[in-house]
Scaffold this active site. Structure first.
Site, mmCIF file in Angstrom:
data_model
loop_
_atom_site.group_PDB
_atom_site.id
_atom_site.type_symbol
_atom_site.label_atom_id
_atom_site.label_comp_id
_atom_site.label_asym_id
_atom_site.label_seq_id
_atom_site.Cartn_x
_atom_site.Cartn_y
_atom_site.Cartn_z
ATOM 1 N N HIS A 52 -7.356 -30.245 -33.253
ATOM 2 C CA HIS A 52 -8.398 -29.305 -32.835
ATOM 3 C C HIS A 52 -9.221 -29.870 -31.676
ATOM 4 O O HIS A 52 -10.455 -29.800 -31.659
ATOM 5 C CB HIS A 52 -9.293 -28.919 -34.006
ATOM 6 C CG HIS A 52 -8.549 -28.271 -35.129
ATOM 7 N ND1 HIS A 52 -7.862 -27.098 -34.987
ATOM 8 C CD2 HIS A 52 -8.351 -28.665 -36.417
ATOM 9 C CE1 HIS A 52 -7.288 -26.772 -36.127
ATOM 10 N NE2 HIS A 52 -7.562 -27.721 -37.015
ATOM 11 N N LYS B 26 0.834 -1.202 0.000
ATOM 12 C CA LYS B 26 0.000 0.000 0.000
ATOM 13 C C LYS B 26 0.869 1.252 0.000
ATOM 14 O O LYS B 26 0.558 2.230 -0.692
ATOM 15 C CB LYS B 26 -0.933 0.000 1.215
ATOM 16 C CG LYS B 26 -1.808 1.254 1.289
ATOM 17 C CD LYS B 26 -2.899 1.139 2.330
ATOM 18 C CE LYS B 26 -3.764 2.405 2.320
ATOM 19 N NZ LYS B 26 -4.954 2.283 3.191
#
Length: 530
Positions: free
Chosen positions: A289, A149
């Site tokens: 695929h 922070k």
């Protein structure tokens, strides 16, 4: 919502005068502490970390020297103190913060290096409840969040690589840049988020809550990719903290970087071939695929590959090959005869690896094992505004699970063929039809909007490659809603059919099977794959 205070702008360059170090994993600790000490940085530490630094002959202050309190409650309380968090959160250039720090004797802490108690690895090792609880870090995440922070002044590191970036900037200019401190803060919050996700997930599992009110999960970046499914899509690959064996744990021995589609297809191939226990014999799955274009078993791995390839050699070009056993030279020679994108196996012998080196672009992956097809787990899929979660499909049928519904019962050979075909159908995009015989797929129909078309396409593919469907087994991953799909399969030459059953027209389908002398079994289990 708290209003933003009118703080002075954070400095672009911030020196480091004091560092707080508290690490569970002490890899590289002494070298890093030595580097900081040489730069005149005061070291403050806790418990075992402080002892390790002191034993290396480096000056280091115990955290209790700052707080005036000893570590207590089995180490649970040591850094949760205003002197520590004031030193982390104090905005150095804000008059009120400076006045409070001076009044209460709070010195600034400019660098935090904390890696957390190993909660993820502890639960992955199967620790009991009490041990897991003791490996939940409290002070560490609190310090990390405070430092992050206040990144305007504090550099926060949760991994050795972070600290090495800090040391590089200190060596270059004697201070850290605001840009680096921002990046470190972002990483720090991601680390504590992942840590909390692991803890919340473990708690939910412990309590038997499959779907808790809030669900969080996290992954660690493995690679960013040139693009995703298509060149206009960005993509990246992440790995869970405790991944199942598979493509996420694989070691790439050679070849180009894996693409998004490579990884997706390789995962599909390896999950499929893992259904076949190597103790029962070699098996090969060829994927294109995300759909199988050929799967087979064999007396040797090379034979399994050749039989899988025979199902659809056209589609196999540029596909993914997954093997359930160690890749040997004989199989490698066969595999390298056509263009292949990826080969994945538990292991590869030196002779096989040497052959692959001649085809530098082919990607060769080894994993050290197979994914457990019966292991519990979850799959995820994004939707607009959310995501779907479901249990992995661990359906695994045996002959005892089959219900004969026709006048003719299947032979033992037909039962083996049906179970093999149904196992493959589980990994084919719906609607799926699979023809198989003697441990070899003969025709696969995938992803059609109706089951009759899937049966027809599977038969056409078999015919295209000279594969006779006479006396084959046909698997449907969901019930036949009408008799037409079954009739299509019977006309193609199959003599045994396996399907879940459960249609309102089951009797009509059974009657059609009896009229054609087929043996048909119901599984009671649907294995859709969308």
């Amino acid at each position: 919502m708290p209003a933003a205070p009118d703080f002075p702008a954070a400095p672009d360059r911030a020196p480091i005068k004091r560092a707080l170090i508290s690490v569970s994993d002490k890899t590289g600790l002494i070298e890093a502490a030595q580097a900081l000490s040489r730069m005149g940085v005061e070291l403050v530490s806790t418990g075992g970390t402080r002892k390790a630094i002191a034993d290396a002959g480096l000056p280091v202050r115990d955290i209790s020297d700052l707080t005036g309190f000893p570590e207590m409650m089995d180490g649970r309380v040591k850094t949760l103190h205003p002197v520590v968090h004031g030193g982390l959160l104090g905005v150095r250039d804000a008059p009120e913060h400076r006045r409070a720090m001076d009044e209460h004797g709070i010195g600034g802490i400019d660098l935090v290096y904390v890696n957390l108690y190993p909660f993820e690895s502890t639960i992955a090792a199967g620790a009991d409840y009490a041990t897991a609880i003791e490996n939940i870090d409290i002070g560490g995440p609190a310090m990390i969040r405070s430092a992050a922070k206040n990144h305007g002044y504090v550099a926060v590191c949760t991994e050795l690589a972070d600290l090495q970036e800090v040391l590089a900037e200190l060596n270059a200019s004697g201070a850290t840049s605001l840009e680096l401190r921002k990046r470190l803060a972002a990483r720090a919050y991601a680390r504590t988020a992942a840590y909390d996700a692991a803890i919340s997930g473990w708690f939910a599992k412990t309590l038997g809550e499959d779907y808790p009110r809030r669900k969080a999960f996290a992954g660690e970046l493995v690679q960013t990719m040139r693009y995703g499914e298509n060149p206009h899509q960005s993509a990246a690959f992440y790995r869970f903290a405790a991944p199942r064996t598979g493509v996420a744990t694989a070691t790439q021995l050679q070849g180009k970087e894996l693409s998004y589609n490579n990884i997706n297809d390789t995962d599909a191939a390896y999950e499929l071939v893992a259904e076949f226990d190597p103790k029962a014999g070699p098996a090969c799955a060829i994927i294109k695929h995300a759909n199988p274009c050929g799967v087979a078993t064999g007396k040797t791995l090379a034979e399994a590959y050749e039989r899988a390839l025979a199902c659809d050699p056209t589609s196999a070009f540029g596909g993914i090959i997954a093997l359930n056993s160690k890749l040997d030279a004989a199989t490698a020679e066969k595999v390298l005869e056509i263009f292949t994108e990826v080969v994945i196996a538990p292991e590869a012998d030196e002779a096989a690896v040497a052959l692959f080196r001649k085809k530098k672009n082919v990607r060769l992956l080894v994993t050290g094992g197979l994914p457990d097809p019966l292991a519990a787990g979850e799959t995820f899929r994004s939707v607009a505004g959310g995501f779907l979660v479901q249990a992995r499909d661990t359906a695994h049928l045996t002959a005892a699970d089959l219900k004969v519904v026709t006048k003719r019962a299947p032979t033992e050979t037909e039962i083996r063929d049906m179970l093999f075909a149904f196992t493959i159908a589980k990994h084919v995009k719906s609607n799926a039809i699979v023809y198989a015989r003697e441990g070899q797929t003969l025709g696969i129909g995938a992803g059609q909007m109706n089951r009759k078309d899937s049966a027809r396409i599977a038969a056409l593919r078999a015919a295209d490659f000279g594969l006779d469907l006479k006396s084959s087994a046909c698997a449907s991953e969901a019930f036949f809603p009408f008799a037409d799909g079954l009739i299509q399969a019977a006309d193609a030459g199959c003599t045994a059919v396996i399907q879940p059953g459960g249609s309102v027209r089951d009797e009509e389908v059974i009657q059609a099977a009896d009229e054609r002398g087929l043996a048909m079994v119901f599984t009671g289990v649907r294995v859709f794959r969308h």
